[in-house]
Write an enzyme that holds these catalytic residues in place. Structure first.
Site, PDB file in Angstrom:
ATOM      1  N   LEU A 163       0.820  -1.211   0.000  1.00  0.00           N
ATOM      2  CA  LEU A 163       0.000   0.000   0.000  1.00  0.00           C
ATOM      3  C   LEU A 163       0.853   1.259   0.000  1.00  0.00           C
ATOM      4  CD1 LEU A 163      -2.991   0.847   0.087  1.00  0.00           C
ATOM      5  CD2 LEU A 163      -2.789   0.961   2.576  1.00  0.00           C
ATOM      6  N   GLY A 219       1.850  -6.434   0.086  1.00  0.00           N
ATOM      7  CA  GLY A 219       2.620  -6.955  -1.035  1.00  0.00           C
ATOM      8  C   GLY A 219       3.203  -8.315  -0.763  1.00  0.00           C
ATOM      9  N   HIS A 247      -0.672  -4.490  -6.398  1.00  0.00           N
ATOM     10  CA  HIS A 247      -0.396  -4.295  -4.970  1.00  0.00           C
ATOM     11  C   HIS A 247      -1.600  -4.711  -4.132  1.00  0.00           C
ATOM     12  CE1 HIS A 247      -2.849  -0.791  -3.629  1.00  0.00           C
ATOM     13  NE2 HIS A 247      -2.886  -0.523  -4.927  1.00  0.00           N
ATOM     14  N   CYS A 248      -1.298  -5.114  -2.912  1.00  0.00           N
ATOM     15  CA  CYS A 248      -2.304  -5.340  -1.869  1.00  0.00           C
ATOM     16  C   CYS A 248      -1.887  -4.486  -0.675  1.00  0.00           C
ATOM     17  CB  CYS A 248      -2.431  -6.827  -1.532  1.00  0.00           C
ATOM     18  SG  CYS A 248      -0.896  -7.609  -1.030  1.00  0.00           S
ATOM     19  N   ARG A 249      -2.205  -4.932   0.518  1.00  0.00           N
ATOM     20  CA  ARG A 249      -1.865  -4.098   1.673  1.00  0.00           C
ATOM     21  C   ARG A 249      -0.383  -4.170   2.022  1.00  0.00           C
ATOM     22  NH1 ARG A 249      -5.226  -1.624   4.852  1.00  0.00           N
ATOM     23  NH2 ARG A 249      -6.972  -2.895   4.083  1.00  0.00           N
TER      24      ARG A 249
END
Length: 856
Positions: free
Chosen positions: A645, A720, A716-718
């Protein structure tokens, strides 16, 4: 500060003293409780709402203390809900003692005891008893008079006798009522005077004797006068008895004896009343007059044996005395010396109070206890106390106070000080003489107002941990790397723009400089891990490493049908192997030359430095050997980036990397820059094994491919780690024709912290099988189409019977072979395609041969 005792938990088994009621039977907080923390004794005065410390708070430990194991306490404060298994034994012993005391009081007429007990009905909330020492002459007179009264009472039946019996019954009933009251009543409340606590001590400990000091001469005179009056009254009564017995005749002896008995009882009762009114109110008079100083003598050996067997209460040799002026207990030099040899306190917690200062008396007591760790956090200190009096201190915690200056003169006088914590104050500068604290190893001044650091800070050669986060620092001292023993450094949330040389910090393990304003990052940190590079590469089989490299290099390679093309590919692979070996050896040699082989860096945090766009090339060589926490996303293959993030909310970095598409795999997050970048969001994405992320594979793969072609895409996520890495692996399996293991190894080599959860791994394996089956079906369909084309061409060649028929069929067969080879070359990506292509080529060649034979 006292305790409320209850009868259920043996409340009447303890004796009050000092500033709070002590004793073994209680369920609340004890003022003299010591917690045993694996052999280190701890005193907890946390969250007591103290505004000022008093000596009697600590003098209770001189009288008696109780050692409690930490596992017997429920909460982490070590001050509530103590187990009271031993209180039942104590309460039973106390009940037996009370019963024995009552029996002794009832049988005083027949026993030749030296100590006489009397009771009074006073207006106080607790009954009082006294222990008096009577001279031997008075004891004999009382015995003779009591024997006469017993005989006369047994022989007489007059109304006077009934009155005497009623009086005795009343006194006995009073004793019964008072003894039952003692059993059921609690120990005196903290609001009662110290004198009442001694009275309860006399009630419960009948073996104690009372002596008076020579200072109280007035009380001595009064007691002597009372004793003289009692002696004179007894003499007069005895003389009257002898005179009356001689004067009367034998005929009237019985009558005279009866009358004499009644007359003899009167002075005895009067003497008893005088004894009640004169001897007992030694405590009652103290309400109006100053109390007498008393000293309790205890048998140290017997009390210690009993205490160790029944309740863990330890009583020192000397107990406290009562002060006649203020009614509070105080300590003397002898008691302090005895405590010093008896017990040593490791830590004292005075946090969460209202303290503003600590007097020298309290500090001297701490010095006698040899306290090593002192916690004064969350108070109202504006000036650091004179802690130099406690030479044994090793750790001082002054977090959350109102300190505006760091007075190093206080800490310089502490030779054993190793840890200093001054977090969350208002300190704006560090004095230049900070280096005089020679043995300091742990220094924490975070969340203050520091603007600069003195150069003398680098002279703390033994410093191991330094926490200066959440201040206003802009630079570091130029000789910062002289702190060669530093292992952990936290400098986050400052305003630092550049860093000095860090090459000498060979013992550094963690360095956090996140949330600053760094413009560039020195390459020194990359050279602080050469020892790990040597160790890791010495264990690597280079040939095995080359096999993994070859699988990646052969991703986009085509499988040629001829043997010549296979030989050329093998030659190219051999050349690549040699190049890879040379690159690895060059990297090892370069780090050996530049690094020195002494570093041990494990984690470098440079996250949220928005002006830091790129990293030196040296960090690419060690990114798999250390944890590099950064806002710069990791480039997996050209045009595809993977991050967390913090990577998605930094627009300058994204634009510098040429990213145009962003795949957002967070369910509860909205796009940061919807007008600048093209987003694809998975609204219900959850990092849970039971979540089916494979349902999005086809759509996300198409979005990633379109973003890669247009410039670059960020997945991406929160953090990675799990969701975003799963989506990137699925893309590599689909468009780069990799297996799950190949894609996983490639992504993990570029970003070591990735780790899909077990559920996502199972879904990727199923997706791999699905892709494998579809590839086989596509290959078989292409082969069937090629066969149909060959059969149609053969029919055309049979119908044409011209002279150049052979040449035409040969040309047609060659064209068909070329078409088959091009189609097969486009579909040759899996391990089975070379065999299938060879089969198709063989079939085409056989078809051409048949055409030749037919044409002939």
């Amino acid at each position: 500060m006292g305790n409320s005792h209850s009868s259920e938990n043996g409340g009447n088994s303890g004796s009050g003293g000092g500033s709070g009621g002590g004793g073994s039977g209680y369920s609340g907080v004890s003022e003299n409780m010591i917690i045993d923390l694996e052999g280190r004794y701890h005193i907890d005065y946390k969250n007591r709402n103290y505004k000022k410390l008093k000596p009697q708070m600590f003098s209770t430990f001189f009288e008696h203390y109780e050692i409690v194991q930490a596992d017997s306490l429920i909460n982490s404060d070590f001050i509530k809900n103590k187990t009271v298994k031993k209180n039942r034994d104590n309460s039973s012993n106390n009940n037996s003692n009370n019963n024995s005391n009552n029996n002794n009081n009832n049988n005083t007429l027949n026993n030749s005891t030296i100590i006489t007990t009397t009771t009074t009905t006073t207006t106080t909330s607790t009954p009082t008893t006294t222990i008096m020492i009577t001279p031997p002459q008075q004891q004999q007179q009382q015995r003779t008079s009591l024997d006469l009264t017993n005989r006369d009472i047994s022989e007489s039946s007059t109304p006077n006798e009934q009155q005497i019996r009623l009086a005795q019954e009343e006194t006995e009933n009073q004793e019964i009522v008072e003894s039952s009251f003692l059993k059921s009543s609690p120990v005196p409340s903290p609001s009662s005077s110290v004198l009442k606590s001694f009275e309860s001590d006399f009630q419960l400990n009948t073996d104690l004797t009372t002596e008076t000091f020579d200072d109280n001469s007035a009380e001595k005179k009064r007691q002597q006068q009372q004793q003289q009056q009692q002696n004179e009254d007894s003499k007069q009564s005895s003389q009257q008895q002898t005179q009356k017995s001689k004067d009367k005749d034998e005929s009237a002896k019985i009558v005279n004896n009866k009358s004499s008995s009644t007359t003899n009882i009167k002075p005895i009762l009067a003497a008893a009343q005088t004894s009640r009114s004169t001897s007992i109110p030694a405590f009652n008079r103290n309400k109006t007059k100053e109390p007498t100083k008393q000293k309790i003598k205890k048998e140290h050996s017997t009390l210690r044996k009993n205490s160790l067997s029944s309740s863990n209460i330890i009583t020192p040799n000397n107990t406290t005395n009562t002060n006649a002026k203020d009614g509070a207990s105080y300590f003397n030099e002898n008691s302090l010396m005895s405590v010093k040899s008896d017990i040593k306190i490791f830590s004292l917690d005075l946090s969460i109070n209202r303290l503003e200062n600590i007097t020298n008396d309290i500090l001297s007591i701490m010095a006698r206890f040899e306290i090593q760790e002192l916690t004064l956090s969350t108070n109202f200190f504006q000036i650091i106390p004179d802690l130099q009096l406690v030479k044994s201190l090793t750790t001082v915690n002054l977090t959350r106070n109102k300190l505006s200056k760091l007075q190093t003169s206080v800490f310089i006088e502490l030779p054993s000080l190793t840890s200093l914590i001054l977090d969350r104050n208002f300190i704006s500068s560090i004095p230049d003489d900070i280096d005089q604290i020679k043995n300091l190893k742990y220094l924490s001044i975070k969340h203050n107002a520091l603007e600069y650091l003195p150069n003398s800070l680098s002279n703390l050669s033994q410093l191991i941990s330094l926490d200066l986060s959440q201040n206003k620092l802009k630079t570091l001292p130029p000789n910062f790397d002289d702190l060669i023993n530093l292992r952990m450094v936290w400098l986050s949330y400052n305003q630092i723009t550049s860093l000095p040389s860090m090459r000498k910090l060979v013992n550094l393990v963690t360095f956090d400089i996140s949330s600053n304003k760094l413009l560039s990052l020195p390459k020194d940190f990359a050279y602080l891990v050469p020892s790990r590079i040597k160790q890791s590469y010495s264990d690597i089989d280079i040939d095995e490493y080359d096999e993994n490299i070859n699988t990646c290099n052969n991703i986009n390679s085509n499988n040629n049908d001829s043997n010549n093309s296979n030989n050329n590919n093998n030659n190219n692979n051999d050349n690549n192997n040699n190049c890879n070996k040379n690159n690895i050896l060059e990297m090892i040699n370069s780090t050996e030359l530049e690094g020195g082989g002494l570093g041990c860096l494990k984690e470098l945090n440079i996250r949220d430095n928005r002006e830091l766009i790129s990293l030196p090339v040296e960090y690419k060589q060690v990114e798999s050997l250390m944890t590099l926490v950064t806002s710069i996303p990791s480039e997996i293959i050209p045009g595809i980036f993977l991050g967390g993030l913090d990577s998605a909310n930094n627009a300058p970095i994204l634009q510098t990397l040429g990213i145009t598409h962003i795949l957002l795999a967070i369910g509860d997050c909205e796009p940061f820059f919807p007008k600048t970048f093209k987003y694809y969001s998975i609204d219900d994405a959850r990092d849970a094994p039971q979540y089916d992320i494979s349902q999005h594979f086809e759509q996300t793969n198409c979005f990633i491919e379109s973003g890669r072609k247009s410039g670059g895409v960020l997945v991406h996520c929160r953090a990675g780690i799990s969701r975003s890495s799963t989506l990137v692996i699925s893309y590599l399996m689909k468009y780069q024709r990799m297996t799950f293991k190949q894609a996983m190894d490639l992504v993990q080599s570029k970003r070591p912290q990735i780790q899909p959860n077990p559920g996502f791994k199972d879904q990727l394996l199923k997706y791999e099988a699905k892709l494998f089956c579809t590839n086989i079906l596509n290959i078989s369909s292409h082969n069937s189409n090629n066969k149909n084309n060959n059969s149609s061409n053969n029919r055309k060649s049979i119908n044409n019977r011209k002279s150049n028929n052979i040449i035409i069929t040969i040309n047609n067969s060659s064209n068909s072979n070329n078409n088959n080879s091009t189609d097969n070359s486009n579909n040759s990506s899996t391990s089975t395609t070379p065999n299938l292509s060879s089969l198709s080529s063989d079939s085409s060649s056989s078809a051409s041969l048949s055409k030749l034979s037919i044409s002939k």
